[in-house]
Scaffold this motif. Structure first.
Motif, PDB file in Angstrom:
ATOM      1  N   LEU A 278       0.835  -1.211   0.000  1.00 52.05           N
ATOM      2  CA  LEU A 278       0.000   0.000   0.000  1.00 52.05           C
ATOM      3  C   LEU A 278       0.869   1.260   0.000  1.00 52.05           C
ATOM      4  O   LEU A 278       0.501   2.284  -0.576  1.00 52.05           O
ATOM      5  CB  LEU A 278      -0.917   0.045   1.232  1.00 52.05           C
ATOM      6  N   VAL A 279       2.017   1.169   0.676  1.00 52.80           N
ATOM      7  CA  VAL A 279       2.915   2.338   0.713  1.00 52.80           C
ATOM      8  C   VAL A 279       3.513   2.540  -0.690  1.00 52.80           C
ATOM      9  O   VAL A 279       3.601   3.662  -1.180  1.00 52.80           O
ATOM     10  CB  VAL A 279       4.038   2.147   1.760  1.00 52.80           C
ATOM     11  N   ILE A 280       3.865   1.427  -1.329  1.00 56.98           N
ATOM     12  CA  ILE A 280       4.460   1.502  -2.671  1.00 56.98           C
ATOM     13  C   ILE A 280       3.408   1.978  -3.687  1.00 56.98           C
ATOM     14  O   ILE A 280       3.686   2.808  -4.538  1.00 56.98           O
ATOM     15  CB  ILE A 280       5.020   0.112  -3.089  1.00 56.98           C
ATOM     16  N   ASP A 281       2.187   1.460  -3.570  1.00 59.32           N
ATOM     17  CA  ASP A 281       1.142   1.781  -4.547  1.00 59.32           C
ATOM     18  C   ASP A 281      -0.166   2.119  -3.824  1.00 59.32           C
ATOM     19  O   ASP A 281      -1.012   1.252  -3.591  1.00 59.32           O
ATOM     20  CB  ASP A 281       0.923   0.570  -5.477  1.00 59.32           C
ATOM     21  N   PRO A 282      -0.350   3.406  -3.471  1.00 60.57           N
ATOM     22  CA  PRO A 282      -1.523   3.800  -2.682  1.00 60.57           C
ATOM     23  C   PRO A 282      -2.863   3.548  -3.390  1.00 60.57           C
ATOM     24  O   PRO A 282      -3.905   3.591  -2.742  1.00 60.57           O
ATOM     25  CB  PRO A 282      -1.313   5.298  -2.453  1.00 60.57           C
ATOM     26  N   THR A 283      -2.840   3.237  -4.703  1.00 60.80           N
ATOM     27  CA  THR A 283      -4.127   2.949  -5.369  1.00 60.80           C
ATOM     28  C   THR A 283      -4.717   1.632  -4.836  1.00 60.80           C
ATOM     29  O   THR A 283      -5.874   1.333  -5.091  1.00 60.80           O
ATOM     30  CB  THR A 283      -3.973   2.830  -6.907  1.00 60.80           C
TER      31      THR A 283
END
Ligand SMILES: NC(=O)c1ccc[n+]([C@@H]2O[C@H](COP(=O)([O-])OP(=O)(O)OC[C@H]3O[C@@H](n4cnc5c(N)ncnc54)[C@H](O)[C@@H]3O)[C@@H](O)[C@H]2O)c1
Length: 324
Positions: A278-283
């Protein structure tokens, strides 16, 4: 070597700092940029010693948490679970800092829940429930209060007296948040109105009624760390739209509340993300106000070591602590 007590750390290191550090640590972990060997356990005559090392590869941060469980210690006026975090200097390999491990554990465990709640709870979340009022509960409450503007937090424990006393203490401690903290007399009702639920207990049975959880709620399971332990109802694990773990390796090996629904084929390992994702890809975070989201943590040495080094650097800058 810099010695940092809990009192030292509290002077300058905030829950917000810890949440930012935990997000970064789990991002590094999920990207595969850390080494976290299996915990080493030694059984001793009077107790058990656990050694939890980690290496953050890029920045060469190395450290170890040493935790002992010695049940008879209180008779000697000593804590039953003493813990220290040792940090190594990346330039020389020498031990450069020793931090109060009990405090670091509570801080990083509260903060990882805060990170998940920040990434997954509705922006307008205002009502929370805290289940469990033991040693970890203060930082769990602080983390929820830090990431959302909560109007109300209901506090529950099977030990009613303990829960009442904890609630009274927290009203003073966290008065600056202006949140109404109250002892829950009707857990079902509080669960049915909650936007965020955090369970941090030693329970072997589910700690709340999954049928009462409404759409849009975010749930954190922090307590269960053995296959026999259980906090989050299976039905909710199955029903959740987004399921996130601190580390897949740790949770799939240790946490009953996730192992059981996988065993029952209600969900599969592929249905879970890591917080680092989630931190890497907040989508990959919540997409609408109706989704139910869950976060389960069992802890990892990456959190202790990353946060330990962050605290050490900041302490040096602020000239806090004592050199031995
Ligand atoms: N996820 C992590 O990284 C992490 C880190 C540290 C500790 N933990 C775990 O968190 C749990 C809590 O730790 P602690 O130090 O606060 O423990 P503690 O023993 O101090 O307190 C546990 C509390 O849970 C309450 N409780 C037990 N069953 C309950 C139930 N069914 N409903 C409501 N309350 C219930 C007890 O009355 C007690 O007050 C432990 O299992 C611990 O191992 C997890």
């Amino acid at each position: 070597m810099l010695i940092l007590t809990a009192t030292d750390i509290k002077k300058f290191y905030t829950m917000k700092d810890a949440i930012a550090a935990d997000k970064q640590a789990l991002k590094i972990y999920t990207q595969g940029n850390s080494d976290v060997p299996l915990r080493i356990n030694f059984d001793m005559k009077k107790g058990q010693c656990l050694f939890m090392p980690a290496h953050i590869k890029g920045s060469d941060i190395v450290g170890i948490k040493i935790v002992s469980v010695f049940p008879d210690n209180p008779k000697l006026g000593k804590p039953s679970v003493p813990a220290q975090v040792l940090m190594l200097d990346p330039q020389t390999g020498e031990v450069c800092a020793m931090l109060d491990g009990t405090f670091v554990t509570a801080l990083r465990t509260g903060a990882v829940q805060g990170a998940a709640t920040d990434l997954l709870a509705r922006r307008d979340a205002c009502r929370a429930v805290l289940i469990g009022t033991g040693g970890q509960a203060i930082s769990q409450l602080e983390a929820m209060l830090t990431v959302r503007s909560l109007t109300d937090v209901a506090i529950f424990d099977i030990d009613t007296q303990k829960a009442k006393q904890f609630t009274d203490e927290m009203k003073h401690r966290f008065a600056h948040f202006s949140t109404h903290l109250y002892f829950s007399q009707n857990l079902d009702e509080d669960i049915s109105q909650a936007d965020i639920i955090t369970s941090v207990t030693t329970s072997k049975v589910v700690t709340f009624n999954g049928d009462k959880v409404r759409a849009g709620t975010h749930i954190n399971g922090v307590g269960a760390y053995t296959p026999e332990m259980h906090e989050i109802p299976e039905k909710i694990v199955e029903k959740a739209n987004i399921r996130v773990l601190d580390t897949k390796e740790g949770v799939f090996a240790e946490a009953g509340d996730i192992i059981e629904p996988i065993k029952q084929k209600l969900v599969s390992e592929d249905d879970f993300l890591e917080l680092g994702d989630l931190v890497i890809d907040p989508t990959q975070c919540r997409q609408n106000d109706q989704q139910i989201t869950i976060f389960k943590s069992v802890g990892t040495a990456v959190l202790d070591v990353y946060i330990g080094y962050d605290i050490y650097l900041k302490a040096k800058e602020k000239e806090i602590g004592i050199y031995l």
